[in-house]
Design an enzyme around this catalytic site. Structure first.
Site, PDB file in Angstrom:
ATOM      1  N   PHE A 146       0.864  -1.188   0.000  1.00 30.72           N
ATOM      2  CA  PHE A 146       0.000   0.000   0.000  1.00 30.72           C
ATOM      3  C   PHE A 146       0.895   1.231   0.000  1.00 30.72           C
ATOM      4  O   PHE A 146       1.648   1.458   0.949  1.00 30.72           O
ATOM      5  CB  PHE A 146      -0.943   0.056   1.213  1.00 30.72           C
ATOM      6  CG  PHE A 146      -1.829   1.283   1.156  1.00 30.72           C
ATOM      7  CD1 PHE A 146      -3.026   1.259   0.450  1.00 30.72           C
ATOM      8  CD2 PHE A 146      -1.433   2.479   1.747  1.00 30.72           C
ATOM      9  CE1 PHE A 146      -3.821   2.406   0.343  1.00 30.72           C
ATOM     10  CE2 PHE A 146      -2.219   3.629   1.646  1.00 30.72           C
ATOM     11  CZ  PHE A 146      -3.416   3.585   0.947  1.00 30.72           C
ATOM     12  N   ASP A 231       9.420   3.006   2.056  1.00 32.08           N
ATOM     13  CA  ASP A 231       8.211   3.770   2.382  1.00 32.08           C
ATOM     14  C   ASP A 231       7.957   3.614   3.881  1.00 32.08           C
ATOM     15  O   ASP A 231       7.402   2.613   4.333  1.00 32.08           O
ATOM     16  CB  ASP A 231       7.020   3.254   1.561  1.00 32.08           C
ATOM     17  CG  ASP A 231       5.738   4.053   1.856  1.00 32.08           C
ATOM     18  OD1 ASP A 231       5.711   4.780   2.864  1.00 32.08           O
ATOM     19  OD2 ASP A 231       4.763   3.910   1.084  1.00 32.08           O
ATOM     20  N   LYS A 260       2.524  11.088   7.244  1.00 30.62           N
ATOM     21  CA  LYS A 260       1.685  10.838   8.418  1.00 30.62           C
ATOM     22  C   LYS A 260       2.162  11.568   9.682  1.00 30.62           C
ATOM     23  O   LYS A 260       1.913  12.751   9.812  1.00 30.62           O
ATOM     24  CB  LYS A 260       1.518   9.329   8.616  1.00 30.62           C
ATOM     25  CG  LYS A 260       0.685   8.717   7.471  1.00 30.62           C
ATOM     26  CD  LYS A 260       0.051   7.385   7.812  1.00 30.62           C
ATOM     27  CE  LYS A 260      -1.020   7.044   6.782  1.00 30.62           C
ATOM     28  NZ  LYS A 260      -0.662   6.055   5.796  1.00 30.62           N
TER      29      LYS A 260
HETATM   30  C1  LIG Z   1      -0.832   6.136   4.338  1.00 29.70           C
HETATM   31  C2  LIG Z   1       0.254   5.621   3.501  1.00 29.70           C
HETATM   32  C3  LIG Z   1       0.587   6.213   2.282  1.00 29.70           C
HETATM   33  C4  LIG Z   1      -0.220   7.353   1.683  1.00 29.70           C
HETATM   34  O1  LIG Z   1      -0.272   8.470   2.502  1.00 29.70           O
HETATM   35  P1  LIG Z   1      -1.427   9.572   2.258  1.00 29.70           P
HETATM   36  O2  LIG Z   1      -1.025  10.713   3.151  1.00 29.70           O
HETATM   37  O3  LIG Z   1      -2.717   8.934   2.700  1.00 29.70           O
HETATM   38  O4  LIG Z   1      -1.410   9.914   0.822  1.00 29.70           O
HETATM   39  C5  LIG Z   1       1.673   5.719   1.585  1.00 29.70           C
HETATM   40  N1  LIG Z   1       2.396   4.690   2.062  1.00 29.70           N
HETATM   41  C6  LIG Z   1       2.095   4.080   3.223  1.00 29.70           C
HETATM   42  C7  LIG Z   1       2.948   2.957   3.703  1.00 29.70           C
HETATM   43  C8  LIG Z   1       1.009   4.512   3.978  1.00 29.70           C
HETATM   44  O5  LIG Z   1       0.688   3.890   5.109  1.00 29.70           O
END
Ligand SMILES: *Cc1c(COP(=O)(O)O)cnc(C)c1O
Length: 405
Positions: A146, A231, A260
């Site tokens: 994700f 990520d 985040k």
């Molecule tokens: C939440 C998330 C994203 C996307 O972040 P947004 O601020 O919602 O666009 C990308 N990678 C990971 C691992 C995430 O948990």
């Protein structure tokens, strides 16, 4: 619908449903205030927040030090665009690059934008530095990933809900099973610019890779001249008991993607962090964002980085996770079929005989505990790192009640 739902809450939910696009399926609770680890609904009922906005609230709701930084900045300067310099971006980038042990920061807003930026940087590095044939660069990604919701990103998601009917999809992504370093080794060829991975897969249900996997990826990427992009948008910034999930294996990726919690639970703030030899490939005008690097976000981000620099939250997450783990494992065989945990971040698989993850989340809601289900049978537990051990114990008691009813 929950039996705890009162008239005012029901009315607000109906209004929302009438005019907000149905791109989410929220739990039936209408929050109007919050402090620390507790949120309060419109009728004054309090709930323990064990989701923390998917780890965006690692420091809890309204952390006084972060709110103070935002308040002070609100009165001075909020937005310049990058057409001018502002006096907050430099200090923020300096502090964040130090926290990451890297040279450069590229500030954006949302996590998905950080991922998109990472993809652009990897491709430009591939052509300009590695010498990949124009338009042939590929990026290796994992099954079950994700990385956000933009059209390029959902194109390489294998979750049908995220992916289907949003094509045509951008080419240039190669899938391998998550946690399989041999598959990555086999997939790398002369066109591979990067390996893009979550060091722990959050949305997939807090899925941990096998021990040594990140070290093997690091070694492969170094040997084969491929960028390792981590990520850490959900896994990073204290959640797993270290600053980054990569730290669990002593691994340093070439590129960190952050988001985040970087925004302190106040505003969206994301960043790509890497050394000059990688991030330096981007030239003026090639990438940007009107709000990226704005002084309000930078002031908040600077405070967040200062808070992380002491290591206090990382230590807390590790200790609280060690406290939570045996309590969750004790539920295996009693309504729980599996537990995965890293720091203060747990995926708990619910025995289907006891209901779906959503049903358990709704029952927990009626007992004053907020969690979110993912992929049917899993509930994710990711409280603010400021939670007390006694509050965690109380939450586990509520889960026990729900599973014994
Ligand atoms: C939440 C998330 C994203 C996307 O972040 P947004 O601020 O919602 O666009 C990308 N990678 C990971 C691992 C995430 O948990």
């Amino acid at each position: 619908m929950s039996t705890t739902l009162d008239d005012l809450g029901a009315r607000l939910i109906a209004d929302e449903g009438a005019h907000v696009a149905h791109n989410y399926h929220p739990l039936p609770v209408v929050v109007s205030r919050a402090e620390g680890v507790w949120v309060t609904d419109v009728e004054g009922k309090r709930y323990l927040d064990l989701l923390s906005a998917y780890s965006a609230l690692n420091f809890g709701h309204g952390h006084p030090a972060i709110v103070a930084a935002a308040r002070e900045q609100l009165d001075r300067l909020t937005l310049t665009s990058r057409a001018y310099h502002n006096d907050r971006l430099g200090p923020f980038a300096t502090a964040l690059s130090q926290l990451c042990g890297k040279d450069l920061v590229l500030p954006m807003n949302t996590g998905a934008e950080a991922v998109e930026t990472g993809i652009k940087v990897a491709r430009a590095w591939g052509y300009r530095t590695k010498g990949i044939t124009p338009d042939a660069a590929t990026i290796i990604v994992a099954n079950g990933n994700f990385h956000g919701r933009t059209t390029t990103i959902v194109g390489f998601s294998d979750d049908p809900t995220a992916h289907d009917d949003f094509g045509p999809y951008a080419p240039g992504f190669v899938h391998v099973p998550y946690g399989d370093a041999d598959a990555i080794a086999a997939a790398i060829d002369e066109n591979t610019a990067a390996v893009l991975l979550e060091p722990i897969q959050g949305e997939a249900g807090v899925v941990l890779p096998p021990e040594g996997f990140l070290q093997r990826v690091r070694k492969l990427c170094t040997e084969r001249n491929v960028l390792f992009i981590a990520d850490e948008i959900q896994s990073g910034l204290g959640r797993v008991g270290e600053t980054f999930a990569c730290d669990r294996e002593g691994v340093v990726p070439d590129v960190y993607l952050l988001g985040k919690a970087l925004g302190g639970g106040i505003l969206p703030l994301s960043a790509v962090v890497a050394n000059e030899d990688v991030l330096g490939v981007i030239r003026p005008g090639e990438h940007g964002s009107t709000f990226g690097g704005n002084p309000l976000a930078a002031a908040v981000g600077l405070r967040v980085v200062e808070m992380l620099a002491s290591g206090e939250f990382q230590t807390r997450a590790k200790a609280l996770g060690a406290h939570l783990e045996p309590a969750l494992r004790a539920l295996i065989g009693h309504g729980v079929t599996g537990v995965r945990i890293a720091g203060l971040w747990a995926g708990v698989d619910i025995d289907p005989a006891y209901g779906t993850g959503r049903e358990v989340a709704e029952k927990l809601l009626s007992r004053g505990v907020l969690v979110k289900d993912t992929h049917g049978q899993t509930i994710r537990i990711a409280p603010p790192l400021t939670i007390r051990a006694t509050e965690l114990d109380w939450a586990v008691e509520q889960l026990k009640h729900v599973l014994s009813a």
